[in-house]
Design an enzyme around this catalytic site. Structure first.
Site, PDB file in Angstrom:
ATOM      1  N   ALA A  74       0.821  -1.217   0.000  1.00 40.72           N
ATOM      2  CA  ALA A  74       0.000   0.000   0.000  1.00 40.72           C
ATOM      3  C   ALA A  74       0.852   1.264   0.000  1.00 40.72           C
ATOM      4  O   ALA A  74       0.451   2.290  -0.561  1.00 40.72           O
ATOM      5  CB  ALA A  74      -0.949  -0.002   1.191  1.00 40.72           C
ATOM      6  N   THR A  75       2.020   1.229   0.609  1.00 37.28           N
ATOM      7  CA  THR A  75       2.888   2.414   0.607  1.00 37.28           C
ATOM      8  C   THR A  75       3.229   2.789  -0.834  1.00 37.28           C
ATOM      9  O   THR A  75       3.120   3.956  -1.227  1.00 37.28           O
ATOM     10  CB  THR A  75       4.176   2.152   1.409  1.00 37.28           C
ATOM     11  N   ASN A 154      -6.609   3.137  10.312  1.00 33.04           N
ATOM     12  CA  ASN A 154      -5.863   2.011  10.873  1.00 33.04           C
ATOM     13  C   ASN A 154      -5.634   2.124  12.375  1.00 33.04           C
ATOM     14  O   ASN A 154      -5.198   1.174  13.010  1.00 33.04           O
ATOM     15  CB  ASN A 154      -4.517   1.884  10.157  1.00 33.04           C
ATOM     16  N   GLN A 182      -7.241  -0.908   5.089  1.00 39.45           N
ATOM     17  CA  GLN A 182      -7.893  -1.556   6.228  1.00 39.45           C
ATOM     18  C   GLN A 182      -9.319  -2.002   5.879  1.00 39.45           C
ATOM     19  O   GLN A 182      -9.966  -2.657   6.693  1.00 39.45           O
ATOM     20  CB  GLN A 182      -7.942  -0.600   7.433  1.00 39.45           C
ATOM     21  N   HIS A 204      -0.739  -8.053   2.979  1.00 39.32           N
ATOM     22  CA  HIS A 204      -0.378  -8.546   4.323  1.00 39.32           C
ATOM     23  C   HIS A 204      -1.317  -8.093   5.436  1.00 39.32           C
ATOM     24  O   HIS A 204      -1.178  -8.515   6.584  1.00 39.32           O
ATOM     25  CB  HIS A 204       1.079  -8.193   4.659  1.00 39.32           C
ATOM     26  N   CYS A 328       5.083   3.392  16.586  1.00 44.16           N
ATOM     27  CA  CYS A 328       6.034   3.773  15.542  1.00 44.16           C
ATOM     28  C   CYS A 328       5.507   4.857  14.606  1.00 44.16           C
ATOM     29  O   CYS A 328       6.281   5.527  13.938  1.00 44.16           O
ATOM     30  CB  CYS A 328       6.425   2.556  14.730  1.00 44.16           C
TER      31      CYS A 328
END
Ligand SMILES: *Cc1c(COP(=O)(O)O)cnc(C)c1O
Length: 392
Positions: A74-75, A154, A182, A204, A328
């Site tokens: 997705a990035t 998310n 998502q 994933h 993160c």
């Protein structure tokens, strides 16, 4: 007995379903061909497998197979969508609109474009993380070329009014991109009915392998032109050069198919489990629920435990894998570090750093939910008692 650590971080990633692994295995070994080698059987078999996966993935969102571009996740899809539209429509306008609660890869792509002469409006959200469609309308200018609003968040699970936003963009002739990472496999998506032009998602997060994703690119009414971000031999209609990750794509296709087949039943189960966890945790003193209670992902729960530092809470219970509001994705906001999404819905640093995200999924059980609720309850009582007597 329950197996620990208990995984409750399904928004971060998911394990690969055994059925997906079974489908992938032959493509590591006997069917190892390059899907672009069309002069022999090895290539044909790989190519056929890729096209079968493409069909399954397209069907899941009511797209045409040729409108699915495979990427690394997705990035990359989000980068290709945002930068690809910006570069191809540069002569039409330089204004892009997005929201405060997007994933970092959207916000950073916009920032990169800003440095390149584009103008970016970042829309605020309400206390539940929802975008106001009137704000969207009011943000449009004559030079607006692109709007990017995520489908479902998310961190706090909020589902955006994608239908309404799609209508508004269609009427104004503005390209509409949504990061549906998502949402695919959890919420029914129809790119035609919803007037979506570009849609990103990744394998994933839906029980497929890491390192493979897709970008839906509308081919008509209107056709969306993108400028490739990767130069090379011209794979994927020239939009994404590089040898296809055949094994990953086969796994992705199988993962999407399973998610679609099981979505209705699985949503009912997750909804029930999530509500069970929510009820138990909300009985703890000084807790607030973040996000909406109804229009949210069925597997998401995000709670602030006031006066409890979430990092400390997580250190006390390393048998449970959840995510902290200071995790993160955090960034420097003033002198505090916490999630930009929690900041956007109005949480201050203290609340932001006292927040935990729970992500339930396909392998979550009722026993696990009860175990996690009990553990958190016990650890919080202990931490509050200690702090009350001045130990902490
Ligand atoms: C996980 C996630 C991404 C990034 O996906 P990758 O495939 O890991 O690059 C982007 N957007 C959202 C909303 C996500 O949850």
């Amino acid at each position: 007995m329950i197996k620990t650590p208990v995984y409750m971080d399904y928004h971060a990633t998911t394990p690969v379903d055994k059925r997906v692994i079974d489908a992938m295995m032959p493509f590591f070994t006997e069917h190892f061909g390059n899907a672009a080698s069309l002069q022999h059987r090895f290539g044909w078999i790989a190519k056929e497998a890729v096209e079968i996966a493409r069909k399954k993935i397209a069907k899941a969102i009511n797209a045409q197979p040729r409108e699915i571009i495979f990427t690394s996740g997705a990035t990359e899809s989000n980068n290709l969508a945002i930068k690809g539209v910006a570069h191809s429509l540069r002569s039409k306008g330089n204004h892009i609109i997005t929201t405060q609660v997007e994933h970092k890869c959207i916000l950073e792509s916009c920032k990169a474009l800003e440095a390149d002469g584009f103008r970016v409006t970042v829309l605020p959200v309400d206390k539940n993380g929802k975008v106001d469609v009137d704000d969207v309308k009011n943000a449009f200018t004559d030079s607006t070329i692109l709007l990017s609003v995520m489908f479902a968040n998310n961190e706090i699970g909020t589902v955006q009014p994608i239908n309404e936003i799609g209508k508004v963009c269609a009427k104004k002739g503005i390209v509409f991109h949504t990061d549906a990472t998502q949402a695919v496999g959890r919420i029914p998506i129809d790119v035609e009915a919803m007037n979506i032009h570009l849609l990103s998602f990744t394998s994933h997060k839906m029980y497929g392998p890491k390192g493979v994703g897709a970008l839906y690119v509308r081919s008509k009414n209107p056709r969306i032109a993108l400028e490739a971000q990767m130069d090379g031999a011209g794979h994927e209609h020239g939009l994404r050069s590089g040898t296809l990750n055949v094994t990953g794509i086969v796994g992705f296709g199988t993962a999407v198919q399973i998610a679609m087949e099981e979505m209705d039943e699985e949503n009912i189960r997750l909804f029930w489990l999530r509500n069970r966890l929510q009820e138990k945790l909300m009985r703890i003193d000084q807790t607030t629920l973040n996000g909406l209670s109804v229009e949210r992902l069925p597997n998401n729960l995000n709670i602030t435990f006031h006066n409890i530092n979430s990092d400390q809470l997580m250190t006390e219970m390393n048998d449970i894998a959840v995510s902290a509001g200071s995790a993160c994705t955090s960034e420097e906001i003033g002198d505090v570090q916490y999630s930009h999404v929690l900041h956007a819905i109005g949480l201050n640093g203290e609340a932001g750093r006292s927040t935990i995200r729970f992500g339930l999924g396909r392998f979550t059980t009722e026993e696990e939910v009860d175990y996690v609720a009990d553990r958190i309850n016990n650890v919080i009582s202990k931490l509050r008692t200690f702090s009350a007597v001045g130990v902490l």
